[in-house]
Design an enzyme around this catalytic site. Structure first.
Site, mmCIF file in Angstrom:
data_model
loop_
_atom_site.group_PDB
_atom_site.id
_atom_site.type_symbol
_atom_site.label_atom_id
_atom_site.label_comp_id
_atom_site.label_asym_id
_atom_site.label_seq_id
_atom_site.Cartn_x
_atom_site.Cartn_y
_atom_site.Cartn_z
ATOM 1 N N SER A 124 0.831 -1.200 0.000
ATOM 2 C CA SER A 124 0.000 0.000 0.000
ATOM 3 C C SER A 124 0.864 1.248 0.000
ATOM 4 O O SER A 124 1.970 1.252 0.559
ATOM 5 C CB SER A 124 -0.854 -0.033 1.271
ATOM 6 O OG SER A 124 -1.481 1.209 1.482
ATOM 7 N N ALA A 125 0.331 2.315 -0.571
ATOM 8 C CA ALA A 125 1.006 3.612 -0.527
ATOM 9 C C ALA A 125 1.212 4.077 0.911
ATOM 10 O O ALA A 125 2.053 4.939 1.169
ATOM 11 C CB ALA A 125 0.165 4.635 -1.285
ATOM 12 N N TYR A 149 -2.250 -0.883 10.904
ATOM 13 C CA TYR A 149 -2.483 -1.443 9.571
ATOM 14 C C TYR A 149 -1.280 -1.158 8.664
ATOM 15 O O TYR A 149 -0.748 -2.053 8.000
ATOM 16 C CB TYR A 149 -3.761 -0.854 8.945
ATOM 17 C CG TYR A 149 -3.847 -1.135 7.464
ATOM 18 C CD1 TYR A 149 -4.154 -2.409 6.996
ATOM 19 C CD2 TYR A 149 -3.549 -0.140 6.522
ATOM 20 C CE1 TYR A 149 -4.181 -2.678 5.638
ATOM 21 C CE2 TYR A 149 -3.577 -0.405 5.164
ATOM 22 C CZ TYR A 149 -3.896 -1.676 4.723
ATOM 23 O OH TYR A 149 -3.906 -1.940 3.376
ATOM 24 N N LYS A 153 1.713 -3.732 6.704
ATOM 25 C CA LYS A 153 2.145 -3.758 5.299
ATOM 26 C C LYS A 153 3.660 -3.596 5.235
ATOM 27 O O LYS A 153 4.349 -4.301 4.494
ATOM 28 C CB LYS A 153 1.444 -2.647 4.500
ATOM 29 C CG LYS A 153 -0.038 -2.888 4.319
ATOM 30 C CD LYS A 153 -0.287 -4.078 3.407
ATOM 31 C CE LYS A 153 -1.718 -4.545 3.430
ATOM 32 N NZ LYS A 153 -1.936 -5.856 2.845
ATOM 33 N N ASN A 199 -13.985 4.428 3.505
ATOM 34 C CA ASN A 199 -13.378 5.052 2.328
ATOM 35 C C ASN A 199 -14.370 5.935 1.583
ATOM 36 O O ASN A 199 -15.579 5.753 1.672
ATOM 37 C CB ASN A 199 -12.798 3.976 1.397
ATOM 38 C CG ASN A 199 -11.702 3.175 2.079
ATOM 39 O OD1 ASN A 199 -11.847 1.994 2.324
ATOM 40 N ND2 ASN A 199 -10.601 3.824 2.419
#
Ligand code: NAD
Ligand code: WQD
Length: 339
Positions: A124-125, A149, A153, A199
């Site tokens: 993820s970015a 979270y 990653k 989101n």
């Protein structure tokens, strides 16, 4: 070649299964359905006219992984399975570390022991440090994550890198996604968040269908052109195709690789509301709310490396993303109906 897709009943996983099947791969899915529905698997089969071997199991269950690797000749793994709600991870860090890290560890062990060597990982970015200038490049600094979270990653990337160094011929492609939105153009599969969407795009589409009465825009006093945050939204089908490109790349390039999957374009929250209204003809009432803690004013990808090495470019524009989000939401007002 058969691809094992972990989390294949989920939003990005289901779209990737469709692309894989359309391009002639066999697909085996393992998903415990903690955030998805078995109906997604039926819909994948409906869209493609092809069969999916589906196992409702937890990726942390080593015995289940062994059974799957023994039964199917797996050439490559795409690892989507994970918990992904940023805010929830702040309140439940241990559940996030348990689920997201142990799934990655068990999967790498099983791959090592069963002679499977290629894995594509959903990164993820969010792993990029906020101090980097935008647009973000793969070489930029990672870490300083703002949520458990994000750390899962970051740590999973490290687990996969270390495994690549230690296990002969092991190869990983770390794909850093920006903001995936949209749905398959059939409207048969799409994003189906449980509870109140975190989101932006699912929230907008639930307002449009009448499940929420208005959108809260989190802050309009950022240092951006219209004061709302800017992100790199990417159509989920483009994202799915990036995975197929990564599988192809690993055939010739062994070891570790990292790629951004984004469009390189930044759009504000207000741009998104206006685009959705223009494309669908549905008004989105909104209110300006306080800033959401942890939000960065603006970030988007530099996608040059993916263009050059994967020969991958995002094909869909913002209007396509809005049209396809609406096709899914309007045909499935309650998603897969699992809430
Ligand atoms: P999703 O929740 O729709 O899909 C994840 C799937 O994994 C779900 O079907 C869930 O049931 C399954 N799963 C979770 N833990 C599992 C476990 N232990 N065993 C088996 N199955 C398990 O989410 P998504 O948006 O499709 O995201 C897929 C991946 O991409 C995730 O790893 C996510 O962190 C990552 N990602 C998502 C975004 C995004 O904005 N959607 C951005 C960057 C990265
Ligand atoms: C986009 C913009 C909000 C909801 C998150 C994760 C990231 C990645 C993608 C997994 C922001 C604004 C949102 C709403 C709003 N996921 N917004 N009202 O925060 O860029 O990224 O998802 O890896 O890690 O952090 O995406 O869609 O939540 O927000 O105004 O109801 O929309 O403030 O500016 P984000 P998002």
């Amino acid at each position: 070649m058969n691809v094992l897709v972990t989390g294949g009943a989920g939003y990005i996983g289901s779209h990737t299964c469709v692309e894989l099947l359309d391009q002639g791969f066999g697909v085996v899915v393992i998903d415990n359905l903690v955030n998805s529905s078995a109906k997604a698997i039926e819909r994948i089969e409906q869209i493609t006219g092809k069969h999916v071997d589906f196992y409702q199991e937890d990726v942390r269950n080593r015995a289940a992984l062994d059974r799957i690797f023994e039964k199917h000749d797996i050439g490559c793994v795409i690892h989507f399975a994970g918990l992904k709600a940023v805010g929830e991870s702040v309140h439940m860090p241990l559940e996030y570390y348990d689920n997201n890290l142990f799934s990655t560890v068990r999967l790498c062990e099983a791959m090592r022991d069963h002679g499977v060597r290629d894995i594509v990982f959903s990164s993820s970015a969010t792993v990029y440090s906020s101090e980097n200038p935008i647009p973000w490049k793969e070489t930029y600094i990672t870490g300083n994550c703002t949520s458990p979270y994000g750390w899962t990653k970051y740590m999973s990337e490290q687990i996969l890198r270390d495994t690549t160094k230690a296990v002969d011929d092991f190869s990983v492609s770390l794909l850093r996604y920006f903001n995936p939105i949209g749905a398959h153009s059939s409207g048969l599969i799409g994003e189906d968040p449980r509870g109140i969407p975190n989101n932006l795009m699912p929230f907008i589409s639930q307002v449009a269908i009448g499940r929420r009465d208005h959108l809260n825009i989190f802050g309009n006093d950022y240092d951006t052109p219209d004061g709302t945050c800017v992100r790199d939204y990417i159509h989920v089908v483009d994202l799915a195709r990036g995975h197929v490109a990564a599988i192809d790349y690993m055939k010739k390039h062994r070891g570790e690789s990292v790629f951004n999957l984004g469009t390189g374009m930044g759009y504000s929250v207000l741009d998104m509301v206006k685009a959705f209204e223009r494309v669908t003809g549905v008004k989105i009432p909104y209110e300006i709310a306080p800033r959401r803690p942890g939000d960065l004013p603006a970030f988007y990808a530099n996608p040059d490396k993916s263009a050059k090495l994967l020969n991958w470019h995002a094909q869909y524009n913002l209007d396509d993303m809005c049209r396809d989000t609406w096709a899914w939401q309007s045909k499935n007002p309650m998603g897969y109906g699992e809430e």
